[in-house]
Design a protein around this motif. Structure first.
Motif: not given
Ligand SMILES: CCC/C=C/C(=O)SCCNC(=O)CCNC(=O)[C@H](O)C(C)(C)COP(=O)([O-])OP(=O)([O-])OC[C@H]1O[C@@H](n2cnc3c(N)ncnc32)[C@H](O)[C@@H]1OP(=O)([O-])[O-]
Length: 373
Positions: A173-175, A139-141, A249-251, A253-257, A353-355, A147-149, A365-367
């Motif tokens: 392959d991801f951090y 899940k690209k970590n 940091t696509p905040f 894009q995700l409607g967040q901050s 924002r989350w509400m 995991m937060y906990n 959209s992501f799902f």
């Molecule tokens: C709490 C504080 C506020 C937070 C702020 C943030 O962090 S905002 C930032 C929030 N983060 C984002 O918006 C990033 C959203 N993710 C992405 O944009 C892309 O997945 C990628 C660019 C990270 C990797 O693209 P790639 O084509 O190289 O690989 P891939 O897409 O095939 O991924 C492999 C598997 O991992 C899954 N998975 C990956 N990331 C997440 C995730 N965050 N969540 C859940 N799942 C995730 C993905 O669905 C897939 O699962 P499957 O289908 O195998 O069951």
């Protein structure tokens, strides 16, 4: 076929597989507790990658459920080298064995007065360095609530143990791909409002753990980094990155901050204009750009990244520990209070924002995009 039947069948087939194929490898056969399907799949995938290299067999058919899940797990390791797979395999098996009776990870935990073991992290102490490795490569970590906990607990443990440096890195392959977006789908009793409030409290505690961390904290950014894994880098003492890393940091894009104190640390380190490009307009930086802007300390060629960085870190870990920790604390003390205030303000905004519809629609959209694949 119902979903629950699939899971029961999968579980029993994986158990059979686990016993017959992996048990032969000494240490694993001593495990008394079932480590769960996700871990077993990870062990399987690492074993295949370590012994045969990247997945090169045809994808099993849709109805060949068990083999497909195993194939997916192997495939998800991408092109990580056999040596690294072997190391990850040993770390994972070592941590499972340690959890049941004691070797490296357990010994480190016990030395710190804790018997913590982790499901989503690999935590080891060697050469005076405690390494916290995010360990959900499939899940690209992405960071789940669990995991937060666990990261908070691992930081508390590392603060107390005998190590000199604490290093953060990612498996595979991801951090890190940031907040796991499925966290938004687990709505507790009390609805979205309760989810937002609980999420806010967890985030506040998470970022606080970085602000208050008393020893040198170093990020070894082994691949792309997204969201909260990027923002907290402003709270690290050193950030080493492979040239393959990106910082995103696509905040909006995700409607967040912004969070992780980045609304303060980023403008301070790179100026308002560059910080706004990242935090408002989702600009993804290369490692070299991130280094030019002060977010990254140094960039290394991917081929020599691990060896160069670890040689350097092992040398740093030989420096006098008290001198290092006290100097770090002096630097941090200048703005600790401010950082806590920034964290509080960012969390307050994010809970709103989350509400919001903007956030809800972005996560949907992501799902939906995933479902169409
Ligand atoms: C709490 C504080 C506020 C937070 C702020 C943030 O962090 S905002 C930032 C929030 N983060 C984002 O918006 C990033 C959203 N993710 C992405 O944009 C892309 O997945 C990628 C660019 C990270 C990797 O693209 P790639 O084509 O190289 O690989 P891939 O897409 O095939 O991924 C492999 C598997 O991992 C899954 N998975 C990956 N990331 C997440 C995730 N965050 N969540 C859940 N799942 C995730 C993905 O669905 C897939 O699962 P499957 O289908 O195998 O069951």
């Amino acid at each position: 076929m119902s979903g629950s039947l699939d899971i029961v069948q999968l579980s029993s087939k994986l158990n059979e597989f686990f016993k017959s194929e992996i048990r032969e490898q000494g240490k694993l056969s001593t495990l008394k507790n079932d480590p769960g399907n996700e871990v077993k799949l990870k062990i399987y995938a690492l074993f295949k990658q370590a012994t045969q290299g990247p997945c090169n067999t045809p994808k099993p058919g849709m109805l060949d459920f068990v083999n497909k899940v195993k194939w997916d797990a192997w495939k998800s390791l991408g092109s990580i080298p056999q040596d690294e797979a072997r190391q990850q395999y040993c770390d994972l098996v070592g941590s499972l064995v340690a959890a049941e009776g004691g070797s490296s990870a357990q010994v480190a935990a016990e030395a710190a007065g804790s018997s913590t073991t982790y499901q989503t992290l690999l935590v080891t102490t060697e050469d005076d360095i405690t390494t916290i490795k995010l360990n959900r490569p499939a899940k690209k970590n992405a960071i789940t609530t669990e995991m937060y906990n666990e990261i908070i607990a691992a930081l508390e443990q590392a603060a107390k143990d005998d190590s000199v440096l604490t290093v953060f890195t990612g498996a595979g392959d991801f951090y890190c791909s940031g907040n796991d977006l499925t966290n938004f789908t687990k709505i507790p009793e009390g609805g979205v409002e309760a989810m937002a409030k609980q999420g806010g409290e967890l985030l506040r505690k998470y970022v606080k753990a970085y602000i208050d961390f008393p020893k040198p904290l170093i990020a070894v950014v082994n691949g792309p980094a997204v969201g909260v894994s990027v923002t907290v880098l402003g709270l690290f003492d050193l950030v080493y990155a492979t040239e393959r890393a990106t910082f995103h940091t696509p905040f909006s894009q995700l409607g967040q901050s912004a969070e992780g104190c980045s609304s303060y640390t980023f403008p301070k380190m790179m100026g308002n204009a560059k910080a706004s490009e990242m935090l408002l307009f989702n600009k993804k930086l290369t490692a070299v750009q991130a280094c030019e802007l002060g977010l990254v300390t140094e960039v290394f060629p991917d081929s020599s990244f691990q060896s160069e960085v670890w040689t350097r870190l092992k040398a740093y870990a030989k420096l006098p520990p008290n001198s290092l920790a006290l100097s770090k604390q002096l630097i941090r003390s200048m703005e600790k209070e401010r950082l806590h205030a920034v964290n509080d303000a960012e969390v307050e905004r994010l809970v709103e924002r989350w509400m919001s519809d903007e956030c809800f629609n972005a996560v949907m959209s992501f799902f939906q995009a995933k479902a169409k694949l």
